[in-house]
Design a protein around this motif. Structure first.
Motif, short mmCIF file in Angstrom:
data_model
loop_
_atom_site.label_atom_id
_atom_site.label_comp_id
_atom_site.label_asym_id
_atom_site.label_seq_id
_atom_site.Cartn_x
_atom_site.Cartn_y
_atom_site.Cartn_z
N ASP A 223 0.86 -1.17 0.00
CA ASP A 223 0.00 0.00 0.00
C ASP A 223 0.90 1.23 0.00
O ASP A 223 2.12 1.12 -0.08
CB ASP A 223 -0.95 -0.02 1.20
CG ASP A 223 -0.21 -0.12 2.53
OD1 ASP A 223 1.02 0.17 2.54
OD2 ASP A 223 -0.83 -0.47 3.53
N ARG A 258 3.70 3.19 -9.39
CA ARG A 258 2.60 3.59 -8.51
C ARG A 258 2.09 4.98 -8.92
O ARG A 258 2.04 5.91 -8.13
CB ARG A 258 3.06 3.62 -7.06
CG ARG A 258 3.63 2.30 -6.55
CD ARG A 258 2.55 1.24 -6.49
NE ARG A 258 2.92 0.18 -5.57
CZ ARG A 258 3.03 -1.09 -5.90
NH1 ARG A 258 2.81 -1.46 -7.15
NH2 ARG A 258 3.36 -2.01 -5.01
N TYR A 261 -0.99 7.26 -7.17
CA TYR A 261 -0.93 8.10 -5.98
C TYR A 261 -0.75 9.55 -6.40
O TYR A 261 0.13 9.87 -7.21
CB TYR A 261 0.26 7.71 -5.08
CG TYR A 261 0.22 6.30 -4.55
CD1 TYR A 261 -0.96 5.75 -4.07
CD2 TYR A 261 1.38 5.53 -4.50
CE1 TYR A 261 -0.99 4.46 -3.56
CE2 TYR A 261 1.37 4.23 -4.00
CZ TYR A 261 0.17 3.71 -3.54
OH TYR A 261 0.15 2.43 -3.04
#
Length: 293
Positions: A223, A258, A261
Motif C-alpha cells: 500500500d 505507482r 498516488y
C-alpha cells in the motif's frame, strides 16, 4: 557528515571482533558510574552495546540476578535512544519513561542537589530525545534501566545512527563479521549485508557508488505506506543528508509503477509515517528521512 561524539561507539568497536569496553567509572568520565549505576565488586571489564527497547524487553534473558544475555553473549552496559514520554522528579532520583518506536521502558537516574539545580530537568523534559547509558535491572518482573548518564540528543541523525548500530551489532553476533568486500568465488553464497551488485566493478550499472542507481522494484501487493517506506529506504534517500522531499518521493513512486498516488496522498502518508516513527522531517515540513525503523 560529522556525527560528533555518538559516532565514536560505532563500527570501529568491532575492529578486533569484540565489544568496545566501557570506560572505568570516575568523576571525570562521562560514562562512569553515577549515584546508583554501579555496584561495588562488579567487574570493571564491562562492554557497551546498543539496543532497541523491544530487544531488551523481549529478546534478552535474565540468567541470574543482574546478569543478562542477548544473542548468546553477556551484556553489562547498554545504551538506548528514545523520546521522553514521562518525567517524575523525586528527592534522590528522576524517573523517565522512554519510547523509541519499538517499545517503552522506565529509566532511573540517581541525582544529587547539584544535578537538581543544573539544567538536567530542562534537558530531559517530555518530548525531547535522549541517549541513556546504564545497566539493565529487573524488579518484581518489570525491567528498567538504572542510568549513569542521560544525554540530550541535539542532532536527530543520532536516532537513525543508533538504530543502524543496533542492527549492525545484532548481525555481527548472530551472523559473524561484516563482509570484507572481496569478490566472491563462483557458486559461493554472499555473506549478510551484501548483494550481487556489491561484487560488480565500480561504475558498472548497479555496481558500487559510481554506478547509476537502478529503478526501485515495487513491493508486491504494497500500500502507499509500505511503498513510501521502501522509497525512503532507497540507498540515495538514506545517503542524502536531508532525505527526500514529498515531490521527489512522489516521482520515485511513479518510477515504481505507482502512478495512481497523487501528491496530496503522498504528503498525508508521509505525515502518518512520521507520527509512527518511521520518518522524520528535516529541513522543512515537506522533506523527510527514514529513521531506519
Amino acid at each position: 557528515m560529522n556525527f560528533g561524539a555518538y559516532g565514536d561507539a560505532g563500527a570501529s568497536q568491532f575492529g578486533g571482533g569484540g565489544f568496545m569496553p566501557s570506560p572505568a567509572p570516575g568523576h571525570d568520565n562521562q560514562y562512569g558510574a553515577g549515584g546508583g549505576g554501579q555496584q561495588k565488586g562488579r567487574s570493571q571489564n564491562n562492554s557497551l552495546r546498543a539496543f532497541t527497547i523491544r530487544h531488551l524487553l523481549k529478546e534478552t534473558a535474565n540468567v541470574e540476578d543482574d546478569r543478562y544475555k542477548a544473542d548468546g553473549h553477556d551484556i553489562t552496559t547498554v545504551t538506548i535512544v528514545g523520546k521522553v514520554t514521562s518525567y517524575r522528579e523525586q528527592s534522590t532520583r528522576v524517573l523517565l519513561q522512554l519510547h523509541d518506536g519499538t517499545a517503552s521502558m522506565e529509566v532511573c537516574s540517581w541525582v544529587d542537589d547539584a544535578d537538581m539545580q543544573a539544567q538536567k530537568p530542562i534537558e530531559w523534559q517530555v518530548g525531547r530525545y535522549v541517549r541513556v547509558y546504564g545497566n539493565l535491572k529487573t524488579f518484581e518482573g518489570k525491567r528498567s534501566i538504572t542510568a549513569f548518564a542521560v544525554k540530550p540528543v541535539t542532532d536527530h541523525n543520532e536516532v537513525t545512527y543508533h538504530f543502524l548500530q543496533c542492527v549492525m551489532q545484532h548481525l555481527h553476533l548472530t551472523k559473524g563479521a561484516p563482509p570484507t568486500g572481496q569478490p566472491l568465488a563462483p557458486g559461493k553464497a554472499a555473506p549478510y549485508g551484501s548483494t550481487p551488485a556489491a561484487t560488480a566493478p565500480y561504475g558498472a550499472p548497479g555496481g558500487g557508488y559510481g554506478g547509476a542507481a537502478p529503478a526501485a522494484a515495487a513491493p508486491a501487493g504494497g500500500d502507499i505506506h509500505s511503498d513510501l517506506k521502501a522509497v525512503y529506504n532507497l540507498p540515495h534517500a538514506t545517503a542524502a543528508p536531508n532525505g527526500l522531499s514529498v515531490e521527489a518521493a512522489h516521482a520515485e513512486l511513479q518510477r515504481m509503477g505507482r502512478a495512481h498516488y497523487n501528491l496530496q496522498q503522498v504528503m498525508q502518508a508521509c505525515e502518518y509515517l512520521a507520527a509512527e516513527g518511521v520518518l522524520y522531517s528535516t529541513v522543512n515540513d515537506t522533506t523527510f528521512k527514514s529513521t531506519g525503523a
